[in-house]
Design an enzyme around this catalytic site. Structure first.
Site, PDB file in Angstrom:
ATOM      1  N   LYS A   1    -106.689 104.983   0.092  1.00  0.00           N
ATOM      2  CA  LYS A   1    -107.480 104.686   1.293  1.00  0.00           C
ATOM      3  C   LYS A   1    -108.845 104.062   0.979  1.00  0.00           C
ATOM      4  O   LYS A   1    -109.370 103.270   1.764  1.00  0.00           O
ATOM      5  CB  LYS A   1    -107.675 105.966   2.113  1.00  0.00           C
ATOM      6  CG  LYS A   1    -106.400 106.531   2.703  1.00  0.00           C
ATOM      7  CD  LYS A   1    -105.785 105.614   3.744  1.00  0.00           C
ATOM      8  CE  LYS A   1    -104.612 106.267   4.461  1.00  0.00           C
ATOM      9  NZ  LYS A   1    -103.995 105.372   5.467  1.00  0.00           N
TER      10      LYS A   1
ATOM     11  N   SER B   1     -99.374 107.199  -3.961  1.00  0.00           N
ATOM     12  CA  SER B   1    -100.465 106.783  -3.076  1.00  0.00           C
ATOM     13  C   SER B   1    -101.619 107.772  -3.005  1.00  0.00           C
ATOM     14  O   SER B   1    -102.724 107.405  -2.614  1.00  0.00           O
ATOM     15  CB  SER B   1     -99.930 106.530  -1.667  1.00  0.00           C
ATOM     16  OG  SER B   1     -99.303 107.696  -1.160  1.00  0.00           O
TER      17      SER B   1
ATOM     18  N   GLU C   1    -109.948 107.066  12.527  1.00  0.00           N
ATOM     19  CA  GLU C   1    -108.915 108.058  12.837  1.00  0.00           C
ATOM     20  C   GLU C   1    -108.323 108.527  11.526  1.00  0.00           C
ATOM     21  O   GLU C   1    -108.383 107.820  10.517  1.00  0.00           O
ATOM     22  CB  GLU C   1    -107.839 107.449  13.738  1.00  0.00           C
ATOM     23  CG  GLU C   1    -106.682 106.755  13.020  1.00  0.00           C
ATOM     24  CD  GLU C   1    -107.072 105.525  12.210  1.00  0.00           C
ATOM     25  OE1 GLU C   1    -106.382 105.242  11.199  1.00  0.00           O
ATOM     26  OE2 GLU C   1    -108.063 104.847  12.564  1.00  0.00           O
TER      27      GLU C   1
END
Length: 416
Positions: free
Chosen positions: A109, A398, A131
Protein backbone atom coordinates in the site's frame (compact mmCIF):
# COMPACT_ATOMS: atom_id res chain seq x y z
CA UNK A 1 -21.02 -11.96 -23.59
CA UNK A 2 -18.80 -12.17 -26.67
CA UNK A 3 -15.09 -12.17 -26.02
CA UNK A 4 -13.61 -8.81 -27.14
CA UNK A 5 -11.01 -8.68 -29.88
CA UNK A 6 -7.43 -9.17 -28.71
CA UNK A 7 -5.73 -5.74 -28.55
CA UNK A 8 -2.26 -5.04 -29.95
CA UNK A 9 -1.12 -4.44 -26.38
CA UNK A 10 -2.73 -5.17 -23.03
CA UNK A 11 -0.74 -2.31 -21.49
CA UNK A 12 -2.25 0.64 -23.36
CA UNK A 13 -4.56 1.52 -20.49
CA UNK A 14 -7.93 3.29 -20.55
CA UNK A 15 -9.19 5.65 -23.25
CA UNK A 16 -9.76 9.37 -22.65
CA UNK A 17 -13.00 8.64 -20.83
CA UNK A 18 -11.29 6.18 -18.53
CA UNK A 19 -12.80 3.10 -20.17
CA UNK A 20 -11.13 -0.29 -20.41
CA UNK A 21 -13.43 -1.63 -23.11
CA UNK A 22 -16.88 -1.49 -21.51
CA UNK A 23 -15.48 -1.11 -17.99
CA UNK A 24 -14.32 1.92 -16.01
CA UNK A 25 -15.47 5.49 -16.61
CA UNK A 26 -16.48 8.06 -14.03
CA UNK A 27 -20.02 7.78 -12.71
CA UNK A 28 -19.92 10.42 -9.98
CA UNK A 29 -22.07 13.16 -8.49
CA UNK A 30 -22.08 16.43 -10.42
CA UNK A 31 -20.40 18.11 -7.44
CA UNK A 32 -17.39 15.85 -7.82
CA UNK A 33 -16.90 16.09 -11.57
CA UNK A 34 -14.84 19.33 -11.51
CA UNK A 35 -12.59 17.80 -8.85
CA UNK A 36 -12.18 14.58 -10.85
CA UNK A 37 -11.27 16.57 -13.95
CA UNK A 38 -8.78 18.64 -11.95
CA UNK A 39 -7.25 15.44 -10.57
CA UNK A 40 -6.95 14.04 -14.09
CA UNK A 41 -5.31 17.24 -15.33
CA UNK A 42 -2.74 17.20 -12.52
CA UNK A 43 -2.12 13.46 -12.95
CA UNK A 44 -1.43 13.91 -16.66
CA UNK A 45 1.02 16.69 -15.83
CA UNK A 46 3.02 14.76 -13.22
CA UNK A 47 2.99 11.21 -14.55
CA UNK A 48 6.00 11.85 -16.81
CA UNK A 49 7.44 14.82 -14.92
CA UNK A 50 11.09 13.95 -14.14
CA UNK A 51 11.10 16.02 -10.93
CA UNK A 52 7.95 14.29 -9.63
CA UNK A 53 9.36 10.88 -10.55
CA UNK A 54 12.71 11.68 -8.93
CA UNK A 55 11.03 12.70 -5.65
CA UNK A 56 8.85 9.57 -5.69
CA UNK A 57 11.86 7.34 -6.41
CA UNK A 58 13.85 8.95 -3.61
CA UNK A 59 11.02 8.40 -1.10
CA UNK A 60 10.39 4.87 -2.35
CA UNK A 61 14.06 4.01 -1.92
CA UNK A 62 15.03 5.78 1.30
CA UNK A 63 11.69 5.91 3.13
CA UNK A 64 9.76 2.85 1.96
CA UNK A 65 12.75 0.56 1.38
CA UNK A 66 12.43 -0.30 -2.30
CA UNK A 67 13.28 -2.34 -4.22
CA UNK A 68 11.53 -5.14 -2.35
CA UNK A 69 13.23 -8.52 -2.55
CA UNK A 70 12.38 -11.37 -4.91
CA UNK A 71 12.86 -14.35 -2.62
CA UNK A 72 13.26 -18.01 -3.61
CA UNK A 73 10.80 -19.76 -1.30
CA UNK A 74 13.02 -22.77 -0.77
CA UNK A 75 11.00 -24.30 2.07
CA UNK A 76 7.68 -24.09 0.23
CA UNK A 77 9.26 -25.32 -3.00
CA UNK A 78 10.76 -28.32 -1.19
CA UNK A 79 7.43 -29.11 0.47
CA UNK A 80 5.50 -28.94 -2.80
CA UNK A 81 8.09 -31.07 -4.59
CA UNK A 82 7.63 -33.71 -1.92
CA UNK A 83 3.87 -33.53 -2.54
CA UNK A 84 4.53 -33.84 -6.27
CA UNK A 85 6.76 -36.88 -5.80
CA UNK A 86 4.27 -38.59 -3.48
CA UNK A 87 1.50 -38.14 -6.07
CA UNK A 88 3.66 -39.03 -9.08
CA UNK A 89 3.17 -35.60 -10.68
CA UNK A 90 5.41 -33.25 -12.67
CA UNK A 91 8.15 -32.63 -10.15
CA UNK A 92 7.11 -29.24 -8.78
CA UNK A 93 8.07 -25.75 -9.99
CA UNK A 94 10.32 -23.27 -8.18
CA UNK A 95 8.33 -20.75 -6.15
CA UNK A 96 9.44 -17.16 -5.64
CA UNK A 97 7.81 -14.56 -3.38
CA UNK A 98 7.79 -10.88 -4.31
CA UNK A 99 8.31 -9.56 -0.77
CA UNK A 100 6.01 -6.51 -0.54
CA UNK A 101 5.60 -7.44 3.13
CA UNK A 102 9.10 -6.01 3.69
CA UNK A 103 8.07 -2.48 2.72
CA UNK A 104 7.68 0.27 5.31
CA UNK A 105 4.21 -0.20 6.90
CA UNK A 106 4.22 -3.89 5.93
CA UNK A 107 2.48 -4.09 2.57
CA UNK A 108 2.31 -2.86 -1.02
CA UNK A 109 0.00 0.00 0.00
CA UNK A 110 2.86 2.44 0.67
CA UNK A 111 3.75 2.48 -3.08
CA UNK A 112 0.46 4.09 -4.01
CA UNK A 113 0.23 6.30 -0.93
CA UNK A 114 3.61 7.94 -1.57
CA UNK A 115 2.62 8.71 -5.14
CA UNK A 116 -0.74 10.14 -4.20
CA UNK A 117 0.49 12.25 -1.28
CA UNK A 118 2.95 13.93 -3.65
CA UNK A 119 0.07 14.52 -6.07
CA UNK A 120 -2.08 15.97 -3.27
CA UNK A 121 0.76 18.29 -2.25
CA UNK A 122 1.16 19.46 -5.84
CA UNK A 123 -2.60 20.17 -6.04
CA UNK A 124 -2.46 22.31 -2.88
CA UNK A 125 -4.79 20.10 -0.84
CA UNK A 126 -4.66 20.48 2.94
CA UNK A 127 -6.56 17.41 4.22
CA UNK A 128 -6.37 13.70 3.43
CA UNK A 129 -9.20 11.18 3.59
CA UNK A 130 -8.93 7.46 2.90
CA UNK A 131 -10.90 4.24 3.17
CA UNK A 132 -9.50 0.96 4.46
CA UNK A 133 -10.53 -2.65 4.89
CA UNK A 134 -7.71 -4.70 6.38
CA UNK A 135 -6.22 -1.48 7.70
CA UNK A 136 -3.00 -1.59 5.68
CA UNK A 137 -4.05 1.22 3.36
CA UNK A 138 -5.25 3.19 6.36
CA UNK A 139 -1.87 2.74 8.04
CA UNK A 140 0.00 3.71 4.86
CA UNK A 141 -2.24 6.77 4.37
CA UNK A 142 -1.78 7.83 8.00
CA UNK A 143 1.96 7.28 7.61
CA UNK A 144 2.42 9.51 4.56
CA UNK A 145 0.06 12.11 6.03
CA UNK A 146 2.25 12.22 9.15
CA UNK A 147 5.39 12.41 7.01
CA UNK A 148 4.07 15.47 5.13
CA UNK A 149 2.12 17.09 7.96
CA UNK A 150 -1.43 16.60 6.66
CA UNK A 151 -4.46 15.92 8.88
CA UNK A 152 -5.92 12.54 7.93
CA UNK A 153 -9.32 10.89 8.38
CA UNK A 154 -9.62 7.17 7.68
CA UNK A 155 -13.02 5.55 7.14
CA UNK A 156 -13.14 1.92 8.23
CA UNK A 157 -16.07 -0.46 8.51
CA UNK A 158 -17.01 -1.26 12.10
CA UNK A 159 -16.61 -4.99 11.39
CA UNK A 160 -13.07 -4.37 10.18
CA UNK A 161 -12.30 -2.10 13.13
CA UNK A 162 -13.08 -5.07 15.39
CA UNK A 163 -11.05 -7.65 13.46
CA UNK A 164 -8.10 -5.37 12.66
CA UNK A 165 -7.60 -3.62 16.00
CA UNK A 166 -3.76 -3.53 15.81
CA UNK A 167 -3.93 -1.48 12.61
CA UNK A 168 -6.55 0.84 14.12
CA UNK A 169 -4.16 1.54 16.98
CA UNK A 170 -1.28 2.15 14.54
CA UNK A 171 -3.37 4.70 12.60
CA UNK A 172 -4.24 6.55 15.78
CA UNK A 173 -0.60 6.56 16.89
CA UNK A 174 0.26 8.15 13.56
CA UNK A 175 -2.19 10.96 14.25
CA UNK A 176 -5.08 9.90 12.01
CA UNK A 177 -8.72 10.00 13.03
CA UNK A 178 -10.37 6.61 12.45
CA UNK A 179 -14.11 6.85 11.81
CA UNK A 180 -15.93 3.50 12.16
CA UNK A 181 -18.71 2.97 9.60
CA UNK A 182 -21.72 1.04 10.87
CA UNK A 183 -23.77 1.09 7.65
CA UNK A 184 -24.27 -2.16 5.76
CA UNK A 185 -22.00 -4.95 6.97
CA UNK A 186 -19.41 -2.45 8.17
CA UNK A 187 -16.73 -3.50 5.66
CA UNK A 188 -14.67 -1.96 2.85
CA UNK A 189 -17.61 -1.13 0.56
CA UNK A 190 -19.29 0.85 3.33
CA UNK A 191 -16.06 2.65 4.25
CA UNK A 192 -15.61 3.69 0.61
CA UNK A 193 -19.20 4.99 0.51
CA UNK A 194 -18.53 7.23 3.52
CA UNK A 195 -15.23 8.48 2.12
CA UNK A 196 -16.99 9.52 -1.10
CA UNK A 197 -19.65 11.35 0.93
CA UNK A 198 -16.93 13.22 2.82
CA UNK A 199 -15.23 14.16 -0.45
CA UNK A 200 -18.45 15.60 -1.91
CA UNK A 201 -18.84 17.74 1.22
CA UNK A 202 -15.24 18.98 1.33
CA UNK A 203 -14.24 19.33 -2.32
CA UNK A 204 -12.09 22.44 -1.95
CA UNK A 205 -9.43 21.37 0.55
CA UNK A 206 -9.61 17.56 0.63
CA UNK A 207 -7.72 14.93 -1.32
CA UNK A 208 -9.25 11.45 -1.42
CA UNK A 209 -6.31 9.04 -1.24
CA UNK A 210 -8.01 5.97 -2.67
CA UNK A 211 -6.53 2.60 -1.74
CA UNK A 212 -7.20 0.34 -4.68
CA UNK A 213 -7.29 0.28 -8.48
CA UNK A 214 -11.02 1.06 -8.55
CA UNK A 215 -13.17 4.18 -8.34
CA UNK A 216 -13.75 6.84 -11.00
CA UNK A 217 -11.15 7.61 -13.67
CA UNK A 218 -8.26 8.47 -13.29
CA UNK A 219 -7.91 6.50 -10.02
CA UNK A 220 -7.69 2.98 -11.54
CA UNK A 221 -4.96 4.16 -13.90
CA UNK A 222 -2.90 6.20 -11.44
CA UNK A 223 -3.05 3.54 -8.71
CA UNK A 224 -1.99 0.92 -11.25
CA UNK A 225 0.92 3.05 -12.39
CA UNK A 226 2.13 3.67 -8.83
CA UNK A 227 1.85 -0.06 -8.04
CA UNK A 228 3.47 -1.24 -11.28
CA UNK A 229 6.83 -0.85 -9.56
CA UNK A 230 6.07 -4.33 -8.15
CA UNK A 231 5.95 -6.02 -11.53
CA UNK A 232 8.74 -3.93 -13.05
CA UNK A 233 11.07 -4.93 -10.23
CA UNK A 234 9.96 -8.58 -10.27
CA UNK A 235 10.52 -8.77 -14.03
CA UNK A 236 14.08 -7.41 -13.77
CA UNK A 237 14.85 -9.50 -10.68
CA UNK A 238 13.75 -12.85 -12.15
CA UNK A 239 15.72 -12.14 -15.32
CA UNK A 240 18.78 -11.50 -13.16
CA UNK A 241 18.26 -14.52 -10.90
CA UNK A 242 17.00 -17.10 -13.41
CA UNK A 243 17.91 -15.60 -16.78
CA UNK A 244 14.34 -15.78 -18.05
CA UNK A 245 10.77 -14.76 -17.33
CA UNK A 246 8.53 -16.80 -15.02
CA UNK A 247 6.05 -19.32 -16.36
CA UNK A 248 3.27 -18.16 -14.02
CA UNK A 249 2.59 -15.17 -11.78
CA UNK A 250 -0.12 -15.14 -9.10
CA UNK A 251 -1.64 -12.41 -6.91
CA UNK A 252 -4.72 -11.99 -4.74
CA UNK A 253 -7.47 -9.67 -6.03
CA UNK A 254 -9.79 -7.64 -3.82
CA UNK A 255 -10.09 -4.22 -5.37
CA UNK A 256 -7.00 -5.29 -7.25
CA UNK A 257 -4.07 -2.92 -6.68
CA UNK A 258 -1.35 -5.40 -5.67
CA UNK A 259 -2.41 -7.72 -8.48
CA UNK A 260 -2.49 -5.13 -11.26
CA UNK A 261 0.83 -3.82 -9.94
CA UNK A 262 2.42 -7.25 -10.48
CA UNK A 263 0.52 -8.10 -13.66
CA UNK A 264 0.83 -4.93 -15.72
CA UNK A 265 4.53 -5.15 -16.71
CA UNK A 266 3.99 -8.80 -17.77
CA UNK A 267 0.74 -8.37 -19.75
CA UNK A 268 2.40 -8.39 -23.17
CA UNK A 269 4.64 -11.36 -22.34
CA UNK A 270 2.36 -13.91 -23.98
CA UNK A 271 4.16 -16.94 -22.55
CA UNK A 272 3.65 -15.79 -18.94
CA UNK A 273 0.48 -17.23 -17.43
CA UNK A 274 -1.23 -14.69 -15.18
CA UNK A 275 -3.65 -15.73 -12.43
CA UNK A 276 -5.67 -13.49 -10.11
CA UNK A 277 -7.15 -15.02 -6.96
CA UNK A 278 -10.55 -13.95 -5.69
CA UNK A 279 -11.99 -14.57 -2.23
CA UNK A 280 -14.14 -17.70 -2.51
CA UNK A 281 -15.20 -17.33 1.13
CA UNK A 282 -17.38 -20.25 2.16
CA UNK A 283 -18.15 -21.24 -1.42
CA UNK A 284 -19.66 -19.76 -4.58
CA UNK A 285 -22.97 -21.62 -4.27
CA UNK A 286 -24.33 -19.04 -1.83
CA UNK A 287 -23.54 -15.38 -1.18
CA UNK A 288 -20.74 -15.77 1.37
CA UNK A 289 -17.87 -14.93 -0.95
CA UNK A 290 -16.37 -11.95 -2.78
CA UNK A 291 -15.71 -13.54 -6.17
CA UNK A 292 -17.28 -10.86 -8.34
CA UNK A 293 -15.61 -12.00 -11.56
CA UNK A 294 -16.53 -15.66 -11.06
CA UNK A 295 -20.03 -15.19 -9.68
CA UNK A 296 -20.99 -11.57 -10.39
CA UNK A 297 -22.12 -9.43 -13.30
CA UNK A 298 -21.28 -5.98 -14.73
CA UNK A 299 -22.73 -2.95 -12.95
CA UNK A 300 -21.76 0.43 -11.49
CA UNK A 301 -20.24 0.93 -8.04
CA UNK A 302 -18.02 3.67 -6.57
CA UNK A 303 -17.83 5.63 -9.79
CA UNK A 304 -16.91 2.90 -12.28
CA UNK A 305 -18.49 0.09 -14.27
CA UNK A 306 -17.07 -3.29 -13.37
CA UNK A 307 -17.97 -6.82 -12.24
CA UNK A 308 -20.02 -6.74 -9.03
CA UNK A 309 -21.91 -8.94 -6.63
CA UNK A 310 -25.50 -7.75 -7.12
CA UNK A 311 -29.01 -9.12 -7.01
CA UNK A 312 -31.55 -9.21 -9.85
CA UNK A 313 -32.57 -5.62 -9.06
CA UNK A 314 -29.00 -4.34 -9.30
CA UNK A 315 -28.63 -3.86 -5.55
CA UNK A 316 -25.09 -4.44 -4.30
CA UNK A 317 -24.74 -7.53 -2.12
CA UNK A 318 -22.46 -7.74 0.91
CA UNK A 319 -20.04 -10.58 0.39
CA UNK A 320 -17.78 -12.40 2.82
CA UNK A 321 -14.12 -13.25 3.15
CA UNK A 322 -11.89 -14.34 6.01
CA UNK A 323 -9.61 -11.56 4.74
CA UNK A 324 -10.72 -7.99 5.41
CA UNK A 325 -8.67 -6.76 2.44
CA UNK A 326 -10.56 -9.00 -0.01
CA UNK A 327 -13.98 -8.32 1.49
CA UNK A 328 -15.20 -6.11 -1.39
CA UNK A 329 -18.15 -6.89 -3.70
CA UNK A 330 -16.45 -5.49 -6.81
CA UNK A 331 -13.08 -5.23 -8.49
CA UNK A 332 -11.02 -2.65 -10.38
CA UNK A 333 -12.27 -2.14 -13.96
CA UNK A 334 -8.98 -3.10 -15.60
CA UNK A 335 -9.26 -6.55 -14.03
CA UNK A 336 -12.78 -6.89 -15.46
CA UNK A 337 -11.41 -6.03 -18.90
CA UNK A 338 -8.52 -8.47 -18.54
CA UNK A 339 -10.98 -11.16 -17.48
CA UNK A 340 -13.22 -10.70 -20.51
CA UNK A 341 -10.26 -10.42 -22.88
CA UNK A 342 -8.98 -13.75 -21.59
CA UNK A 343 -5.49 -12.47 -20.83
CA UNK A 344 -5.77 -13.11 -17.08
CA UNK A 345 -7.42 -16.07 -15.34
CA UNK A 346 -9.37 -15.34 -12.17
CA UNK A 347 -9.84 -18.21 -9.72
CA UNK A 348 -11.60 -18.39 -6.32
CA UNK A 349 -9.89 -19.69 -3.17
CA UNK A 350 -11.95 -20.64 -0.12
CA UNK A 351 -11.42 -19.35 3.42
CA UNK A 352 -10.20 -22.71 4.70
CA UNK A 353 -7.77 -23.08 1.78
CA UNK A 354 -6.29 -19.66 2.54
CA UNK A 355 -6.03 -20.53 6.23
CA UNK A 356 -4.12 -23.73 5.43
CA UNK A 357 -1.74 -21.80 3.15
CA UNK A 358 -1.25 -19.23 5.92
CA UNK A 359 -0.23 -21.97 8.36
CA UNK A 360 1.92 -23.80 5.80
CA UNK A 361 3.89 -20.72 4.77
CA UNK A 362 4.48 -19.76 8.38
CA UNK A 363 5.73 -23.25 9.19
CA UNK A 364 7.98 -23.97 6.18
CA UNK A 365 9.25 -20.45 5.40
CA UNK A 366 9.26 -18.61 8.72
CA UNK A 367 7.14 -15.93 7.04
CA UNK A 368 3.69 -15.00 8.35
CA UNK A 369 1.78 -13.84 5.25
CA UNK A 370 -1.24 -11.57 5.18
CA UNK A 371 -4.46 -13.52 4.68
CA UNK A 372 -4.82 -11.74 1.32
CA UNK A 373 -1.46 -13.13 0.21
CA UNK A 374 -2.34 -16.53 1.65
CA UNK A 375 -5.11 -16.79 -0.96
CA UNK A 376 -2.50 -16.44 -3.72
CA UNK A 377 -0.17 -18.92 -2.01
CA UNK A 378 -3.07 -21.38 -1.69
CA UNK A 379 -3.48 -21.46 -5.45
CA UNK A 380 0.25 -21.97 -5.90
CA UNK A 381 -0.04 -24.93 -3.52
CA UNK A 382 -2.66 -26.38 -5.89
CA UNK A 383 -0.85 -25.95 -9.20
CA UNK A 384 2.89 -26.12 -8.43
CA UNK A 385 3.12 -29.89 -7.75
CA UNK A 386 1.83 -30.66 -11.27
CA UNK A 387 4.35 -28.32 -12.93
CA UNK A 388 7.83 -29.30 -14.12
CA UNK A 389 10.93 -28.73 -11.99
CA UNK A 390 12.39 -26.27 -14.49
CA UNK A 391 9.30 -24.03 -14.34
CA UNK A 392 9.05 -20.86 -12.24
CA UNK A 393 6.15 -19.32 -10.32
CA UNK A 394 6.13 -15.85 -8.72
CA UNK A 395 3.58 -15.19 -5.97
CA UNK A 396 3.01 -11.63 -4.82
CA UNK A 397 3.39 -11.60 -1.03
CA UNK A 398 1.43 -8.37 -0.76
CA UNK A 399 1.68 -7.93 3.00
CA UNK A 400 2.67 -9.41 6.32
CA UNK A 401 0.24 -11.22 8.55
CA UNK A 402 0.74 -9.51 11.90
CA UNK A 403 -2.62 -7.80 11.42
CA UNK A 404 -4.37 -11.17 10.93
CA UNK A 405 -3.17 -13.16 13.93
CA UNK A 406 -6.31 -12.43 15.96
CA UNK A 407 -8.54 -13.54 13.05
CA UNK A 408 -6.50 -16.71 12.54
CA UNK A 409 -6.47 -17.48 16.28
CA UNK A 410 -10.25 -17.14 16.36
CA UNK A 411 -10.63 -19.45 13.33
CA UNK A 412 -8.40 -22.01 15.07
CA UNK A 413 -10.34 -21.76 18.34
CA UNK A 414 -7.42 -20.22 20.19
CA UNK A 415 -7.03 -17.11 22.36
CA UNK A 416 -4.21 -14.58 22.27
Amino acid sequence: MNKPATPNSFRTGPDEQGMFGIFGGRFVAETLMPLILDLEKNWNEVRNDPDFRAELTDLSTHYAGRPSKLYFAEGLTKHLREVSSAKGLGGGAKVYFKREDLNHTGSHKINNCLGQILLAKRMGKKRIIAETGAGQHGVASATVAARFGFPCVVYMGATDVARQSPNVFRMKLLGAEVRPVTAGHGTLKDAMNEALRDWVTNVEDTYYLIGTAAGPHPYPELVRDFQSVIGSEARAQILEQEGRLPDTIIAAVGGGSNAIGLFHPFLDDKDVRIIGIEAGGRGLDGIEHCASMNAGSPGVLHGNRTYLLQNADGQIMDGHSISAGLDYPGVGPEHSWLRDSGRVEYVPILDDEALEAFKLTTRVEGIIPALESAHAIAHAVKIVPAMDKDQIVIVNLSGRGDKDVHTVASMLGMEI
